[in-house]
Write an enzyme that holds these catalytic residues in place. Structure first.
Site, PDB file in Angstrom:
ATOM      1  N   TYR A   1       0.861  -1.404  -0.140  1.00  0.00           N
ATOM      2  CA  TYR A   1      -0.145   0.182  -0.123  1.00  0.00           C
ATOM      3  C   TYR A   1       0.548   1.695  -0.003  1.00  0.00           C
ATOM      4  O   TYR A   1       0.319   2.274  -0.951  1.00  0.00           O
ATOM      5  CB  TYR A   1      -1.014  -0.050   1.208  1.00  0.00           C
TER       6      TYR A   1
ATOM      7  N   GLU B   1      -9.142  -7.376   3.832  1.00  0.00           N
ATOM      8  CA  GLU B   1      -7.888  -7.834   3.294  1.00  0.00           C
ATOM      9  C   GLU B   1      -7.500  -8.903   4.724  1.00  0.00           C
ATOM     10  O   GLU B   1      -7.824 -10.223   4.535  1.00  0.00           O
ATOM     11  CB  GLU B   1      -7.346  -7.362   2.040  1.00  0.00           C
TER      12      GLU B   1
ATOM     13  N   TYR C   1     -15.126 -17.395  -7.971  1.00  0.00           N
ATOM     14  CA  TYR C   1     -13.681 -17.662  -9.228  1.00  0.00           C
ATOM     15  C   TYR C   1     -12.708 -18.218  -8.587  1.00  0.00           C
ATOM     16  O   TYR C   1     -12.466 -17.471  -7.008  1.00  0.00           O
ATOM     17  CB  TYR C   1     -13.459 -15.585 -10.095  1.00  0.00           C
TER      18      TYR C   1
ATOM     19  N   ARG D   1      -4.308 -14.543 -13.776  1.00  0.00           N
ATOM     20  CA  ARG D   1      -5.949 -14.144 -14.094  1.00  0.00           C
ATOM     21  C   ARG D   1      -6.809 -14.632 -13.402  1.00  0.00           C
ATOM     22  O   ARG D   1      -6.776 -16.087 -12.643  1.00  0.00           O
ATOM     23  CB  ARG D   1      -6.135 -14.314 -15.665  1.00  0.00           C
TER      24      ARG D   1
ATOM     25  N   THR E   1     -20.453 -19.708 -17.685  1.00  0.00           N
ATOM     26  CA  THR E   1     -19.565 -20.485 -16.393  1.00  0.00           C
ATOM     27  C   THR E   1     -20.047 -20.005 -15.120  1.00  0.00           C
ATOM     28  O   THR E   1     -20.878 -21.448 -14.787  1.00  0.00           O
ATOM     29  CB  THR E   1     -18.229 -19.533 -16.668  1.00  0.00           C
ATOM     30  N   PRO E   2     -20.354 -18.683 -14.274  1.00  0.00           N
ATOM     31  CA  PRO E   2     -20.886 -18.930 -12.646  1.00  0.00           C
ATOM     32  C   PRO E   2     -22.669 -19.409 -12.824  1.00  0.00           C
ATOM     33  O   PRO E   2     -22.958 -19.830 -12.020  1.00  0.00           O
ATOM     34  CB  PRO E   2     -20.847 -17.457 -12.127  1.00  0.00           C
TER      35      PRO E   2
ATOM     36  N   GLY F   1     -13.540  -8.349 -15.789  1.00  0.00           N
ATOM     37  CA  GLY F   1     -12.521  -7.701 -16.207  1.00  0.00           C
ATOM     38  C   GLY F   1     -12.350  -6.799 -14.854  1.00  0.00           C
ATOM     39  O   GLY F   1     -13.391  -7.088 -14.142  1.00  0.00           O
TER      40      GLY F   1
HETATM   41  C1  LIG Z   1     -14.702 -12.461 -11.267  1.00  0.00           C
HETATM   42  C2  LIG Z   1     -13.908 -13.200 -12.763  1.00  0.00           C
HETATM   43  C3  LIG Z   1     -14.423 -13.929 -13.665  1.00  0.00           C
HETATM   44  C4  LIG Z   1     -13.822 -14.714 -14.658  1.00  0.00           C
HETATM   45  N1  LIG Z   1     -14.227 -15.772 -15.632  1.00  0.00           N
HETATM   46  C5  LIG Z   1     -14.076 -15.900 -16.677  1.00  0.00           C
HETATM   47  C6  LIG Z   1     -14.506 -17.941 -16.892  1.00  0.00           C
HETATM   48  O1  LIG Z   1     -14.989 -18.353 -15.960  1.00  0.00           O
HETATM   49  N2  LIG Z   1     -14.041 -17.535 -18.565  1.00  0.00           N
HETATM   50  C7  LIG Z   1     -12.965 -16.985 -18.958  1.00  0.00           C
HETATM   51  O2  LIG Z   1     -12.874 -17.486 -20.206  1.00  0.00           O
HETATM   52  N3  LIG Z   1     -12.311 -15.472 -18.787  1.00  0.00           N
HETATM   53  C8  LIG Z   1     -13.224 -15.586 -17.509  1.00  0.00           C
HETATM   54  N4  LIG Z   1     -12.369 -14.433 -16.723  1.00  0.00           N
HETATM   55  C9  LIG Z   1     -11.893 -13.439 -18.108  1.00  0.00           C
HETATM   56  C10 LIG Z   1     -10.127 -14.448 -17.555  1.00  0.00           C
HETATM   57  O3  LIG Z   1      -9.926 -13.425 -16.322  1.00  0.00           O
HETATM   58  C11 LIG Z   1      -9.436 -13.686 -18.314  1.00  0.00           C
HETATM   59  O4  LIG Z   1      -9.484 -11.948 -18.419  1.00  0.00           O
HETATM   60  C12 LIG Z   1      -9.798 -13.473 -20.320  1.00  0.00           C
HETATM   61  O5  LIG Z   1      -8.672 -15.636 -20.033  1.00  0.00           O
HETATM   62  C13 LIG Z   1      -8.582 -13.374 -21.172  1.00  0.00           C
HETATM   63  O6  LIG Z   1      -6.981 -13.083 -20.332  1.00  0.00           O
HETATM   64  P1  LIG Z   1      -5.918 -13.355 -21.623  1.00  0.00           P
HETATM   65  O7  LIG Z   1      -4.207 -13.660 -20.114  1.00  0.00           O
HETATM   66  O8  LIG Z   1      -6.080 -14.466 -22.195  1.00  0.00           O
HETATM   67  O9  LIG Z   1      -5.535 -11.892 -21.933  1.00  0.00           O
HETATM   68  P2  LIG Z   1      -4.711 -10.633 -22.086  1.00  0.00           P
HETATM   69  O10 LIG Z   1      -3.608 -11.272 -22.386  1.00  0.00           O
HETATM   70  O11 LIG Z   1      -5.233 -10.285 -20.825  1.00  0.00           O
HETATM   71  O12 LIG Z   1      -5.600  -9.521 -22.655  1.00  0.00           O
HETATM   72  C14 LIG Z   1      -7.009  -9.411 -22.878  1.00  0.00           C
HETATM   73  C15 LIG Z   1      -7.509  -8.718 -24.007  1.00  0.00           C
HETATM   74  O13 LIG Z   1      -7.088  -7.544 -24.228  1.00  0.00           O
HETATM   75  C16 LIG Z   1      -6.466  -7.326 -25.568  1.00  0.00           C
HETATM   76  N5  LIG Z   1      -5.340  -6.280 -26.014  1.00  0.00           N
HETATM   77  C17 LIG Z   1      -4.116  -6.838 -24.572  1.00  0.00           C
HETATM   78  N6  LIG Z   1      -2.872  -6.454 -25.171  1.00  0.00           N
HETATM   79  C18 LIG Z   1      -4.258  -5.159 -25.774  1.00  0.00           C
HETATM   80  C19 LIG Z   1      -3.123  -4.066 -27.235  1.00  0.00           C
HETATM   81  N7  LIG Z   1      -1.477  -3.796 -26.521  1.00  0.00           N
HETATM   82  N8  LIG Z   1      -3.413  -3.387 -27.222  1.00  0.00           N
HETATM   83  C20 LIG Z   1      -5.050  -3.893 -27.204  1.00  0.00           C
HETATM   84  N9  LIG Z   1      -5.897  -4.518 -26.895  1.00  0.00           N
HETATM   85  C21 LIG Z   1      -4.896  -5.661 -25.946  1.00  0.00           C
HETATM   86  C22 LIG Z   1      -6.367  -8.926 -25.870  1.00  0.00           C
HETATM   87  O14 LIG Z   1      -6.650  -8.662 -27.188  1.00  0.00           O
HETATM   88  C23 LIG Z   1      -7.896  -9.612 -24.779  1.00  0.00           C
HETATM   89  O15 LIG Z   1      -9.071  -9.492 -25.812  1.00  0.00           O
HETATM   90  C24 LIG Z   1     -13.097 -13.864 -15.827  1.00  0.00           C
HETATM   91  C25 LIG Z   1     -12.370 -12.649 -15.186  1.00  0.00           C
HETATM   92  C26 LIG Z   1     -12.735 -12.229 -13.700  1.00  0.00           C
HETATM   93  C27 LIG Z   1     -12.066 -10.720 -13.635  1.00  0.00           C
HETATM   94  C1  HEM Z   2      -6.795   1.937  -1.871  1.00  0.00           C
HETATM   95  C2  HEM Z   2      -5.864   1.156  -2.589  1.00  0.00           C
HETATM   96  C3  HEM Z   2      -6.454   1.016  -3.449  1.00  0.00           C
HETATM   97  C4  HEM Z   2      -7.321   0.534  -4.147  1.00  0.00           C
HETATM   98  C5  HEM Z   2      -8.493   2.028  -4.080  1.00  0.00           C
HETATM   99  C6  HEM Z   2      -8.234  -0.140  -5.263  1.00  0.00           C
HETATM  100  C7  HEM Z   2      -8.417  -0.581  -6.594  1.00  0.00           C
HETATM  101  C8  HEM Z   2      -8.733  -1.068  -7.272  1.00  0.00           C
HETATM  102  C9  HEM Z   2      -9.418  -1.441  -8.067  1.00  0.00           C
HETATM  103  C10 HEM Z   2     -10.908  -0.976  -8.456  1.00  0.00           C
HETATM  104  C11 HEM Z   2      -9.265  -2.929  -8.730  1.00  0.00           C
HETATM  105  C12 HEM Z   2     -10.101  -3.810  -9.798  1.00  0.00           C
HETATM  106  C13 HEM Z   2     -11.206  -4.383  -8.797  1.00  0.00           C
HETATM  107  C14 HEM Z   2     -12.281  -5.368  -9.864  1.00  0.00           C
HETATM  108  O1  HEM Z   2     -11.602  -6.374 -10.847  1.00  0.00           O
HETATM  109  O2  HEM Z   2     -13.297  -4.923 -10.493  1.00  0.00           O
HETATM  110  C15 HEM Z   2      -8.060  -3.070  -8.379  1.00  0.00           C
HETATM  111  C16 HEM Z   2      -7.845  -3.643  -8.283  1.00  0.00           C
HETATM  112  C17 HEM Z   2      -6.171  -4.939  -8.219  1.00  0.00           C
HETATM  113  N1  HEM Z   2      -5.392  -4.450  -7.439  1.00  0.00           N
HETATM  114 FE1  HEM Z   2      -6.232  -2.256  -6.237  1.00  0.00          FE
HETATM  115  N2  HEM Z   2      -6.424  -0.598  -5.640  1.00  0.00           N
HETATM  116  C18 HEM Z   2      -5.775  -0.711  -4.581  1.00  0.00           C
HETATM  117  C19 HEM Z   2      -4.263  -1.180  -3.876  1.00  0.00           C
HETATM  118  C20 HEM Z   2      -3.545  -1.485  -4.313  1.00  0.00           C
HETATM  119  C21 HEM Z   2      -2.346  -2.292  -4.156  1.00  0.00           C
HETATM  120  C22 HEM Z   2      -1.652  -1.424  -2.762  1.00  0.00           C
HETATM  121  C23 HEM Z   2      -2.008  -3.217  -5.064  1.00  0.00           C
HETATM  122  C24 HEM Z   2      -0.627  -3.574  -4.921  1.00  0.00           C
HETATM  123  C25 HEM Z   2       0.616  -3.321  -5.480  1.00  0.00           C
HETATM  124  C26 HEM Z   2      -3.121  -3.157  -5.921  1.00  0.00           C
HETATM  125  C27 HEM Z   2      -2.941  -4.353  -6.555  1.00  0.00           C
HETATM  126  C28 HEM Z   2      -4.340  -4.534  -7.067  1.00  0.00           C
HETATM  127  C29 HEM Z   2      -3.888  -5.660  -8.428  1.00  0.00           C
HETATM  128  C30 HEM Z   2      -3.154  -7.140  -8.823  1.00  0.00           C
HETATM  129  C31 HEM Z   2      -5.594  -6.052  -8.455  1.00  0.00           C
HETATM  130  C32 HEM Z   2      -5.912  -6.642  -9.828  1.00  0.00           C
HETATM  131  C33 HEM Z   2      -5.663  -5.826 -11.570  1.00  0.00           C
HETATM  132  C34 HEM Z   2      -5.907  -6.895 -12.463  1.00  0.00           C
HETATM  133  O3  HEM Z   2      -6.898  -7.700 -12.570  1.00  0.00           O
HETATM  134  O4  HEM Z   2      -5.014  -6.416 -13.216  1.00  0.00           O
HETATM  135  N3  HEM Z   2      -3.968  -2.719  -5.474  1.00  0.00           N
HETATM  136  N4  HEM Z   2      -7.931  -2.355  -7.279  1.00  0.00           N
END
Ligand SMILES: Cc1cc2nc3c(=O)[nH]c(=O)nc-3n(C[C@H](O)[C@H](O)[C@H](O)COP(=O)(O)OP(=O)(O)OC[C@H]3O[C@@H](n4cnc5c(N)ncnc54)[C@H](O)[C@@H]3O)c2cc1C
Ligand code: HEM
Length: 400
Positions: free
Chosen positions: A95, A137, A187, A203, A277-278, A391
Site C-alpha cells: 500500500y 483483506e 472465482y 487471471r 460459467t458462474p 474484467g
Molecule cells: C471475476 C472474473 C471471472 C472470470 N471468469 C472467466 C471464465 O469463467 N472463463 C473465461 O474464459 N474467462 C473468465 N474471466 C476472464 C479472464 O480472467 C481473462 O481476462 C481472460 O481469459 C483473458 O485473459 P488473457 O490473459 O487470455 O488475455 P489478456 O492478455 O489479458 O488480454 C485481454 C484482452 O486485451 C486485449 N489486449 C491485450 N493487449 C492489447 C493491446 N496492446 N491493445 C489492445 N488490446 C489488447 C487482448 O486482445 C484481449 O482481448 C474472468 C474474469 C474475471 C475478472
Molecule cells: C487504496 C488503494 C487501492 C485501490 C482504491 C485499488 C483499487 C482497485 C480496483 C478498483 C481494482 C479493480 C477491481 C475489479 O476487478 O473490479 C483493483 C484491482 C487490483 N489491484 Fe488494487 N487498489 C488499491 C491498492 C492496491 C495495491 C496496494 C496493490 C498492490 C501493489 C493493488 C493491486 C491490484 C491488482 C494486482 C489488481 C488486479 C488487477 C488486474 O487484474 O490487473 N491494488 N484495485
C-alpha cells in the site's frame, strides 16, 4: 473519518480528477513499474495494454472522492476490490508503494494546482481507504486460513474441449486433500509463467461446477485476437500448455457474486458467451440442493455448438421442476419456446412471479448494461440485480 481540514480539498478535487483521472493513473502505473518492475507479475498486463485497468483505478479514486459523504455506496465496490486483491495476493506492505506513486502522479499531472494542502488531503484520504482495504483483506485472508500470496498447487485431472474456443479443466489437490470450500458464483485466480513476456501473470476464472465434488472446474475461452488486438496471454497459455497431470498455482475461491442457493424466492440467471460459467455452477447447485426453486435461465450465444456445458442445462431441466430455460442464438436457426434467434428479450420471460426475485447477469459489459436497463424498465428494483464483470469493474455509475 476524514478531517474537517482535508474534506473541502477532496470535495473540490472531484471535477479536477474527472478531467485528469486517466492521465493520473497512466502516469502512476508507469512510474510505479519503473521503480518496482517486480509488481508487473502482480498486475494484469493485458488490462494495462488495453486501458481497462487504468480506467478502473481512476474510477475507484473518483468513486471515493464523489462518495466521501456517502460511504454506503462504496461498500459493494470495496468488497469487490477486497476479493480481487486477496485472490491475487496483495499484502499490506504494497500500500505505501501505491500511495507514493499515486501522489507523485497527482503532483505531476496537476502541476502548480497540486498545492501542499491538496496533496496532504489526498495523502490522508488514501491512507483511510488503504486502511479500510488492508483491514478487510486481513479478515478475508484469516477466514481463508491463508497467508497473502500463498497458492494452492492443484493438478489437472480432466481436460475437455467443449467448443472451438472453450476448454474445461478439472482440478484437484495434488495430495487429494480437501479443497477450500466455495460458493457458486465465486472465482479462483490462476497464476502462470508466460515465458515470452518473462512475467508471471494472474487471471480470474469462475468456478463452473457445484461445490459438492472436492474438485474445482474452470471453463476457459481462448482470446484469439485479431488484426487490431493481440491474442490473450493466459487463456492461450492454458489452452496450449496444460494437459492432464499438469500442476497449476491457484488462489482460494473469492468473489461476492454469490446467490443464496437455499432461498425459496425465484431466481433469474442471465448470461452471454463465456459468462455462462458462474451460472452453470449456480444451476448445478440449485439442481442438487434446492430443486423446488423457480429458476429462469436465459443465455445468449452464437449458435448451439457454442454453448459450453449445454448437457448440464438439459440435466438441470430434469432435476429442477420449475426451471424455464431459453437460449438465444445470433445465427439463424429453427425457433421454438426454448431456442430463439435474435437479441435477448427479457420482457417475454420475466413474469410477475420472477419480477420480485433476484437477477444475476454475466457477460460482455454492453450486454449486461442492456439487460439491466430492460429489467429496470420492467420494474425490477436495482438492489435485486447483481452483475459479474470478467474484467475490472467500471465504477462510472458511482460518479454523479
Ligand atoms: C471475476 C472474473 C471471472 C472470470 N471468469 C472467466 C471464465 O469463467 N472463463 C473465461 O474464459 N474467462 C473468465 N474471466 C476472464 C479472464 O480472467 C481473462 O481476462 C481472460 O481469459 C483473458 O485473459 P488473457 O490473459 O487470455 O488475455 P489478456 O492478455 O489479458 O488480454 C485481454 C484482452 O486485451 C486485449 N489486449 C491485450 N493487449 C492489447 C493491446 N496492446 N491493445 C489492445 N488490446 C489488447 C487482448 O486482445 C484481449 O482481448 C474472468 C474474469 C474475471 C475478472
Ligand atoms: C487504496 C488503494 C487501492 C485501490 C482504491 C485499488 C483499487 C482497485 C480496483 C478498483 C481494482 C479493480 C477491481 C475489479 O476487478 O473490479 C483493483 C484491482 C487490483 N489491484 Fe488494487 N487498489 C488499491 C491498492 C492496491 C495495491 C496496494 C496493490 C498492490 C501493489 C493493488 C493491486 C491490484 C491488482 C494486482 C489488481 C488486479 C488487477 C488486474 O487484474 O490487473 N491494488 N484495485
Amino acid at each position: 473519518m476524514l478531517s474537517a481540514k482535508a474534506k473541502p480539498y477532496i470535495e473540490a478535487s472531484v471535477p479536477v480528477l474527472r478531467e485528469h483521472g486517466l492521465a493520473i493513473t497512466t502516469y502512476f502505473y508507469k512510474s510505479m513499474f519503473e521503480a518496482h518492475p517486480e509488481l508487473k507479475n502482480l498486475f494484469n498486463m493485458g488490462n494495462q495494454a488495453n486501458g481497462s485497468q487504468q480506467q478502473s483505478l481512476a474510477a475507484a479514486v473518483f468513486a471515493y472522492a464523489a462518495n466521501i459523504e456517502n460511504t454506503a455506496a462504496l461498500i459493494p465496490v470495496i468488497e469487490r476490490i477486497v476479493h480481487k486483491h486477496v485472490s491475487v495476493g496483495i499484502k499490506p506492505e504494497h500500500y505505501p508503494i501505491v500511495g507514493k506513486h499515486l501522489l507523485l502522479a497527482i503532483q505531476h499531472v496537476l502541476g502548480d494546482a497540486a498545492t501542499t494542502a491538496l496533496l496532504g488531503a489526498w495523502a490522508e484520504a488514501y491512507s483511510l481507504l488503504a486502511d479500510a482495504l488492508i483491514d478487510a483483506e486481513k479478515r478475508l485472508y484469516h477466514a481463508h486460513r491463508q497467508q497473502p500470496d500463498e497458492w494452492l498447487k492443484l493438478k489437472i485431472i480432466d481436460k475437455q474441449h467443449l467448443t472451438d474456443h472453450v476448454i474445461a479443466l478439472t482440478l484437484q489437490a495434488i495430495d487429494q486433500q480437501t479443497l477450500p470450500a466455495f460458493k457458486p458464483g465465486q472465482y479462483i485466480s490462476v497464476a502462470v509463467n508466460i515465458e515470452e513476456l518473462g512475467l508471471r501473470q494472474i487471471r480470474q476464472y469462475s468456478l463452473s461446477d457445484s461445490p459438492s465434488k472436492n474438485t474445482y472446474r474452470i471453463t476457459v475461452k481462448r482470446e484469439i485476437g485479431d488484426e487490431y488486438k493481440p491474442k490473450g496471454q493466459v487463456s492461450n497459455w492454458l489452452h496450449q500448455h496444460t494437459r492432464v497431470g499438469s500442476v497449476l498455482d491457484v488462489s482460494h475461491p473469492c468473489g461476492n457474486f454469490t446467490p443464496d442457493i437455499q432461498d425459496e424466492f425465484p431466481i433469474t440467471l442471465i448470461s452471454a458467451g463465456v459468462g455462462i460459467t458462474p451460472m452453470i455452477s449456480v444451476l448445478n447447485t440449485i439442481a442438487s440442493e434446492n430443486p423446488n426453486r423457480p429458476v429462469l435461465f436465459l443465455h445468449a450465444a452464437r449458435n448451439r455448438a457454442n454453448v459450453a456445458h449445454i448437457a448440464e442445462i438439459e440435466h438441470a431441466k430434469r432435476q429442477i421442476k420449475q426451471l424455464q430455460s431459453t437460449l438465444y442464438f445470433s445465427e439463424a436457426q429453427s425457433q421454438n419456446a426454448e431456442e430463439r434467434q435474435g437479441s435477448m428479450d427479457l420482457s417475454l420471460h420475466v413474469t410477475p412471479e420472477f419480477k420480485t426475485g433476484s437477477f444475476y447477469i454475466c457477460g460482455p459489459q454492453g450486454f449486461m448494461d442492456e439487460q439491466r436497463e430492460t429489467l429496470l424498465e420492467l420494474g425490477v428494483t436495482p438492489e435485486n440485480i447483481y452483475r459479474e464483470v470478467f474484467g475490472p469493474e467500471s465504477l462510472n455509475h458511482l460518479i454523479h
